[in-house]
Design a protein around this motif. Sequence first.
Motif, short mmCIF file in Angstrom:
data_model
loop_
_atom_site.label_atom_id
_atom_site.label_comp_id
_atom_site.label_asym_id
_atom_site.label_seq_id
_atom_site.Cartn_x
_atom_site.Cartn_y
_atom_site.Cartn_z
N LYS A 2 -21.75 25.89 -71.68
CA LYS A 2 -21.15 24.26 -71.62
C LYS A 2 -19.21 24.11 -71.94
O LYS A 2 -18.47 23.84 -71.14
CB LYS A 2 -21.35 22.87 -72.74
CG LYS A 2 -21.64 22.09 -72.08
CD LYS A 2 -22.60 21.11 -72.68
CE LYS A 2 -22.30 20.12 -72.09
NZ LYS A 2 -23.37 18.68 -72.94
N TYR A 3 -18.75 24.57 -73.41
CA TYR A 3 -18.11 24.05 -73.87
C TYR A 3 -16.69 25.10 -72.97
O TYR A 3 -15.52 24.40 -72.96
CB TYR A 3 -17.39 24.85 -74.64
CG TYR A 3 -17.74 23.36 -76.05
CD1 TYR A 3 -17.65 22.27 -76.20
CD2 TYR A 3 -19.00 23.76 -75.83
CE1 TYR A 3 -18.64 20.99 -76.43
CE2 TYR A 3 -20.48 23.17 -77.76
CZ TYR A 3 -19.73 21.56 -77.32
OH TYR A 3 -20.88 20.56 -78.65
N ILE A 6 -16.12 23.30 -69.48
CA ILE A 6 -15.04 21.87 -70.02
C ILE A 6 -13.99 22.49 -70.19
O ILE A 6 -12.51 21.66 -69.34
CB ILE A 6 -15.82 21.04 -71.35
CG1 ILE A 6 -16.73 20.15 -70.93
CG2 ILE A 6 -14.79 20.13 -71.50
CD1 ILE A 6 -17.99 19.19 -71.62
#
Length: 161
Positions: A2-3, A6
């Motif tokens: 997820k990071y 981003i």
Amino acid sequence: MKYLKILIIVLTLFLTMSAVSSHGVDITSDTMVVANETNGKMTKSIADSNNMNISVYKFTSEDEILHTLEHSINNTNKRILFVAYQDIAHDFLKQHPDLSNRIIIVDDVNENTTLEGLKTIINTNEATNNESNFAIPLVTGILIGIFIGIACGVFIMKKKN
């Protein structure tokens, strides 16, 4: 994971951002005369009596003049005749001698010299110093698009596997 998404989005945003100039918008016309209270009316009447379509601006401060001159650096169509504030124009031309064909200065202001200056500034070719090249930004944009497309394609293919 997820990071990483981003981080990629933020990195893409930062890489695609361009510099923004907060210099301001030039509201003066491309062919103009810089005048003051003492010679503005005379210059406009000379232009009108000779059917010359030129804007005469009465300036009151040196900052306004410098702001207009700074716009002439990037605007290759801007042509300026100085019948006032000649010292500022001379100083500016010392720093930017390449603009000497688009910035005309009348030091001895009278009807004859003003008329000659008006004729010179109107007859100056609008695109004399047009050094901009359309091919360079086009090729740069295409290359950036290709690299971003390849990176996104690799990311998507790795995600599917």
